[in-house]
Design a protein around this motif. Sequence first.
Motif, mmCIF file in Angstrom:
data_model
loop_
_atom_site.group_PDB
_atom_site.id
_atom_site.type_symbol
_atom_site.label_atom_id
_atom_site.label_comp_id
_atom_site.label_asym_id
_atom_site.label_seq_id
_atom_site.Cartn_x
_atom_site.Cartn_y
_atom_site.Cartn_z
ATOM 1 N N SER A 158 -10.958 2.339 -17.201
ATOM 2 C CA SER A 158 -11.471 4.153 -16.438
ATOM 3 C C SER A 158 -11.548 5.370 -16.420
ATOM 4 N N GLN A 159 -11.832 5.513 -18.080
ATOM 5 C CA GLN A 159 -12.018 6.433 -18.363
ATOM 6 C C GLN A 159 -11.630 7.413 -18.713
ATOM 7 N N GLY A 160 -9.901 7.109 -19.250
ATOM 8 C CA GLY A 160 -9.161 8.277 -18.801
ATOM 9 C C GLY A 160 -7.905 7.713 -17.997
ATOM 10 N N ARG A 161 -7.497 8.560 -17.477
ATOM 11 C CA ARG A 161 -5.437 7.783 -16.432
ATOM 12 C C ARG A 161 -6.441 6.724 -15.578
ATOM 13 N N ARG A 162 -4.824 5.769 -15.670
ATOM 14 C CA ARG A 162 -5.290 4.965 -14.740
ATOM 15 C C ARG A 162 -4.663 4.726 -13.460
ATOM 16 N N ARG A 163 -4.412 4.640 -12.714
ATOM 17 C CA ARG A 163 -3.133 4.551 -11.630
ATOM 18 C C ARG A 163 -3.067 3.077 -11.589
ATOM 19 N N GLY A 164 -1.770 2.816 -11.294
ATOM 20 C CA GLY A 164 -1.934 1.269 -10.719
ATOM 21 C C GLY A 164 -0.344 1.028 -9.558
ATOM 22 N N ILE A 165 -1.222 0.870 -8.600
ATOM 23 C CA ILE A 165 0.334 0.430 -7.691
ATOM 24 C C ILE A 165 0.542 -1.414 -7.633
ATOM 25 N N GLU A 166 1.458 -1.408 -7.451
ATOM 26 C CA GLU A 166 1.421 -3.353 -7.464
ATOM 27 C C GLU A 166 2.927 -3.492 -6.596
ATOM 28 N N ARG A 167 2.506 -4.270 -5.645
ATOM 29 C CA ARG A 167 3.954 -4.275 -4.242
ATOM 30 C C ARG A 167 3.907 -5.848 -4.382
ATOM 31 N N ILE A 168 5.481 -6.336 -4.628
ATOM 32 C CA ILE A 168 5.905 -8.011 -4.139
ATOM 33 C C ILE A 168 5.680 -8.006 -2.397
ATOM 34 N N THR A 169 5.391 -9.237 -2.238
ATOM 35 C CA THR A 169 5.702 -9.401 -0.744
ATOM 36 C C THR A 169 6.270 -10.602 -0.061
ATOM 37 N N VAL A 170 7.183 -10.173 1.050
ATOM 38 C CA VAL A 170 6.860 -11.670 1.556
ATOM 39 C C VAL A 170 6.587 -12.232 2.900
ATOM 40 N N ALA A 171 6.167 -13.557 2.636
ATOM 41 C CA ALA A 171 5.171 -13.932 3.582
ATOM 42 C C ALA A 171 6.184 -14.400 4.457
ATOM 43 N N PRO A 172 6.102 -14.945 5.920
ATOM 44 C CA PRO A 172 6.553 -15.821 6.664
ATOM 45 C C PRO A 172 6.985 -16.593 6.582
ATOM 46 N N ASP A 173 6.800 -17.981 5.610
ATOM 47 C CA ASP A 173 6.825 -19.163 4.851
ATOM 48 C C ASP A 173 8.477 -19.069 3.584
ATOM 49 N N GLY A 174 8.607 -17.307 3.461
ATOM 50 C CA GLY A 174 9.324 -16.764 2.236
ATOM 51 C C GLY A 174 8.818 -17.233 1.519
ATOM 52 N N ARG A 175 7.490 -17.579 0.970
ATOM 53 C CA ARG A 175 7.140 -16.832 -0.531
ATOM 54 C C ARG A 175 6.752 -15.880 -0.821
ATOM 55 N N ARG A 176 7.058 -15.211 -2.303
ATOM 56 C CA ARG A 176 6.368 -13.749 -2.259
ATOM 57 C C ARG A 176 5.354 -13.392 -3.111
ATOM 58 N N TRP A 177 4.716 -12.970 -2.921
ATOM 59 C CA TRP A 177 3.046 -12.939 -3.337
ATOM 60 C C TRP A 177 3.535 -11.249 -4.187
ATOM 61 N N ALA A 178 2.477 -11.107 -5.340
ATOM 62 C CA ALA A 178 2.634 -9.615 -5.931
ATOM 63 C C ALA A 178 0.688 -9.385 -5.161
ATOM 64 N N LEU A 179 0.654 -8.175 -4.558
ATOM 65 C CA LEU A 179 -0.439 -7.112 -4.378
ATOM 66 C C LEU A 179 -0.464 -6.313 -4.989
ATOM 67 N N LEU A 180 -1.917 -5.914 -5.475
ATOM 68 C CA LEU A 180 -2.171 -5.089 -6.559
ATOM 69 C C LEU A 180 -3.495 -3.982 -6.166
ATOM 70 N N ALA A 181 -3.062 -2.548 -6.425
ATOM 71 C CA ALA A 181 -4.478 -2.607 -6.578
ATOM 72 C C ALA A 181 -4.834 -1.472 -7.709
ATOM 73 N N ALA A 182 -5.541 -0.859 -8.240
ATOM 74 C CA ALA A 182 -5.288 0.086 -10.039
ATOM 75 C C ALA A 182 -7.113 0.636 -9.388
ATOM 76 N N GLY A 183 -7.096 2.052 -10.304
ATOM 77 C CA GLY A 183 -8.185 2.559 -10.613
ATOM 78 C C GLY A 183 -8.105 3.739 -10.903
ATOM 79 N N PRO A 184 -8.915 4.397 -11.286
ATOM 80 C CA PRO A 184 -8.537 6.065 -11.888
ATOM 81 C C PRO A 184 -7.720 6.734 -10.737
ATOM 82 N N ALA A 185 -7.005 7.153 -12.219
ATOM 83 C CA ALA A 185 -5.952 8.294 -11.055
ATOM 84 C C ALA A 185 -6.263 9.201 -9.986
#
Length: 256
Positions: A209-236
Amino acid sequence: MATGGGAHWNPQSQRWEWADQPPSPPPTGGGGGGGRGGGPDPVRNGKVLLGVALGAAVVGGCAMAGWLLLGDEEPKAPAAAPSASGTPDPSTGTEPNPEPTAASASASPSAAGAYTVVRDDAGFSVAIPTGWARSYDENGSGSFYRRPGDRSALVQIFRVTEPDGVGACELLRVSSQTLGANPGYREVSVEAVPGSSCELVYEYDSKESQGRRRGIERITVAPDGRRWALLAAGPAADGAAVRANLTAVVESFRPD
């Protein structure tokens, strides 16, 4: 990639909506929608956790597979198939899954621009920035999306296979501890969000990212009860785009 179940961007509600849900009412005065901060990105040290550019980490006996964003090493393409815990399994082959089929694009007036809903062979559909594509030259597990030829930003999605008794925020705190190995790592926040979910925001020094990188990770629960990790990252410095990408992913994500 087929259009994920009739997904479309509603310019009045500023949300992704689907054919199987009633339209959202238009926003009321002063409230703004989507952007809360952004999140940091995992380290590329071969072990990564749920973060934005991820790998897999084992901490305290808990396999936090794919959570940490990989650091800035050269990719070990393609990544090995994940084991039941989500950790890359060296005993399995490394042949990548076939490319997802094409999807239709829907423009959204977000900081990151238009998005396209794609169908991923891992068993879900999701909106990613238009022009991005599935990336297979990654160290982490799960599905990665990037702009071709540009490794400064990414989206990552994978199944969380840790026991349900381990809370989402607890998993993210362990993830944050593991991410602490990244140079200049700083945890911005770990907060519960509606729907039995939790979100980690962090930053670290990143060559990609040529410097600082910011990340956001979220754990979310699907209707069937399974959990998923959703993540986005990029230059801060472009944290609004990171947040917009994560918001599009969260609101459009539909597992099979």
